[in-house]
Design a protein around this motif. Sequence first.
Motif, PDB file in Angstrom:
ATOM      1  N   LEU A 164      -1.676   4.161   0.365  1.00 64.67           N
ATOM      2  CA  LEU A 164      -2.876   4.121  -0.466  1.00 64.67           C
ATOM      3  C   LEU A 164      -3.919   3.216   0.178  1.00 64.67           C
ATOM      4  O   LEU A 164      -4.041   2.041  -0.144  1.00 64.67           O
ATOM      5  CB  LEU A 164      -2.505   3.639  -1.872  1.00 64.67           C
ATOM      6  CG  LEU A 164      -1.428   4.494  -2.558  1.00 64.67           C
ATOM      7  CD1 LEU A 164      -0.999   3.875  -3.875  1.00 64.67           C
ATOM      8  CD2 LEU A 164      -1.917   5.929  -2.764  1.00 64.67           C
ATOM      9  N   LEU A 165      -4.675   3.792   1.099  1.00 62.46           N
ATOM     10  CA  LEU A 165      -5.677   3.063   1.859  1.00 62.46           C
ATOM     11  C   LEU A 165      -7.033   3.734   1.694  1.00 62.46           C
ATOM     12  O   LEU A 165      -7.129   4.941   1.486  1.00 62.46           O
ATOM     13  CB  LEU A 165      -5.291   3.006   3.338  1.00 62.46           C
ATOM     14  CG  LEU A 165      -3.974   2.280   3.651  1.00 62.46           C
ATOM     15  CD1 LEU A 165      -3.554   2.523   5.088  1.00 62.46           C
ATOM     16  CD2 LEU A 165      -4.105   0.794   3.382  1.00 62.46           C
TER      17      LEU A 165
ATOM     18  N   VAL B  70      -0.253  -4.445  -6.015  1.00 64.49           N
ATOM     19  CA  VAL B  70      -1.313  -5.293  -5.482  1.00 64.49           C
ATOM     20  C   VAL B  70      -1.632  -4.832  -4.065  1.00 64.49           C
ATOM     21  O   VAL B  70      -0.794  -4.971  -3.164  1.00 64.49           O
ATOM     22  CB  VAL B  70      -0.896  -6.779  -5.482  1.00 64.49           C
ATOM     23  CG1 VAL B  70      -2.019  -7.651  -4.941  1.00 64.49           C
ATOM     24  CG2 VAL B  70      -0.487  -7.221  -6.889  1.00 64.49           C
ATOM     25  N   PRO B  71      -2.809  -4.235  -3.818  1.00 63.74           N
ATOM     26  CA  PRO B  71      -3.142  -3.752  -2.464  1.00 63.74           C
ATOM     27  C   PRO B  71      -3.188  -4.898  -1.459  1.00 63.74           C
ATOM     28  O   PRO B  71      -3.454  -6.049  -1.813  1.00 63.74           O
ATOM     29  CB  PRO B  71      -4.533  -3.127  -2.652  1.00 63.74           C
ATOM     30  CG  PRO B  71      -4.668  -2.877  -4.118  1.00 63.74           C
ATOM     31  CD  PRO B  71      -3.874  -3.963  -4.790  1.00 63.74           C
TER      32      PRO B  71
ATOM     33  N   ASN C  27       0.831  -1.201   0.000  1.00 59.39           N
ATOM     34  CA  ASN C  27       0.000   0.000   0.000  1.00 59.39           C
ATOM     35  C   ASN C  27       0.867   1.254   0.000  1.00 59.39           C
ATOM     36  O   ASN C  27       0.341   2.368   0.047  1.00 59.39           O
ATOM     37  CB  ASN C  27      -0.893   0.025   1.252  1.00 59.39           C
ATOM     38  CG  ASN C  27      -1.771  -1.206   1.362  1.00 59.39           C
ATOM     39  OD1 ASN C  27      -2.334  -1.672   0.386  1.00 59.39           O
ATOM     40  ND2 ASN C  27      -1.866  -1.754   2.567  1.00 59.39           N
ATOM     41  N   ASN C  28       2.187   1.076  -0.031  1.00 52.35           N
ATOM     42  CA  ASN C  28       3.137   2.166   0.137  1.00 52.35           C
ATOM     43  C   ASN C  28       3.741   2.570  -1.210  1.00 52.35           C
ATOM     44  O   ASN C  28       4.559   1.835  -1.769  1.00 52.35           O
ATOM     45  CB  ASN C  28       4.243   1.730   1.107  1.00 52.35           C
ATOM     46  CG  ASN C  28       5.201   2.838   1.457  1.00 52.35           C
ATOM     47  OD1 ASN C  28       5.168   3.912   0.867  1.00 52.35           O
ATOM     48  ND2 ASN C  28       6.072   2.583   2.423  1.00 52.35           N
TER      49      ASN C  28
ATOM     50  N   ARG D 189      -2.266   6.440   6.223  1.00 52.58           N
ATOM     51  CA  ARG D 189      -3.004   6.948   5.067  1.00 52.58           C
ATOM     52  C   ARG D 189      -2.886   8.469   4.954  1.00 52.58           C
ATOM     53  O   ARG D 189      -2.549   9.001   3.897  1.00 52.58           O
ATOM     54  CB  ARG D 189      -4.475   6.542   5.185  1.00 52.58           C
ATOM     55  CG  ARG D 189      -5.369   7.038   4.042  1.00 52.58           C
ATOM     56  CD  ARG D 189      -6.829   6.897   4.437  1.00 52.58           C
ATOM     57  NE  ARG D 189      -7.138   7.783   5.562  1.00 52.58           N
ATOM     58  CZ  ARG D 189      -8.157   7.580   6.399  1.00 52.58           C
ATOM     59  NH1 ARG D 189      -8.932   6.524   6.266  1.00 52.58           N
ATOM     60  NH2 ARG D 189      -8.377   8.441   7.374  1.00 52.58           N
ATOM     61  N   ASP D 190      -3.176   9.171   6.048  1.00 56.43           N
ATOM     62  CA  ASP D 190      -3.344  10.619   5.991  1.00 56.43           C
ATOM     63  C   ASP D 190      -2.031  11.391   6.100  1.00 56.43           C
ATOM     64  O   ASP D 190      -1.932  12.498   5.579  1.00 56.43           O
ATOM     65  CB  ASP D 190      -4.282  11.082   7.115  1.00 56.43           C
ATOM     66  CG  ASP D 190      -5.676  10.500   6.988  1.00 56.43           C
ATOM     67  OD1 ASP D 190      -6.061  10.113   5.861  1.00 56.43           O
ATOM     68  OD2 ASP D 190      -6.378  10.419   8.014  1.00 56.43           O
TER      69      ASP D 190
END
Length: 221
Positions: free
Chosen positions: A208-209, A184-185, A165-166, A202-203
């Motif tokens: 990417l969440l 691939v998440p 997710n990074n 995420r914030d």
Amino acid sequence: MSYQFITNATLPTRHGEFDIHVFENKDGQEHVMLTLGLPVVDSDVISTEDGKQASSQCAIPLVRIHSECLTGDAFGSLKCDCGPQLNAAMQAIQDNGCGAILYLRQEGRGIGLTNKIRAYALQDQGHDTLDANLMLGLPADARIYDMCGPMLAHVGVKEVRLITNNPDKVAYLMDHGINVVERVPLVVGVNDMNADYLATKRDRMGHLLDKEIYTAAHLNK
């Protein structure tokens, strides 16, 4: 910096059998790679600048770069999603039939176990994971990925489907000659104890969440 392949063996796990490879840098730091369906093409010392490349048995392997997390990987901590991510990635690679886990020995985003637990204590007082590191005078993320190219070169991998997710991991590999053809998440291990941790990633750290899933209220619905 160069990384030397030390040894390898088979490793049966609850997810299936992998080959386990150990690498060491000039300072004696060890890193581990688990592989499935990827033959060794070079067992010499490999430089990050001129690593050898060769084709693997599968066209584009599924790869996870996973930094060591003793609390999550071994003790099942609910403060993070590291343990579930590692296990999900291992199972995904078994299901895919080909791939690798690059297990990098950089605990606590590179700050070490002791400082990680110090940061945990600050988190217990209400600070988020990023601020806890900064309050200790430490970087938000001290991880490096210079060992990834040599480890992948050891099994002839030039292109990957990267489980992450990074976006920083994607960018690093692309900048260093490894083509990431797909991200691939990996969304697993979500619970009330780590909802704020995931929201911070995420914030404040650009992971990417999903905007909706990482709240305790959502999890209790």
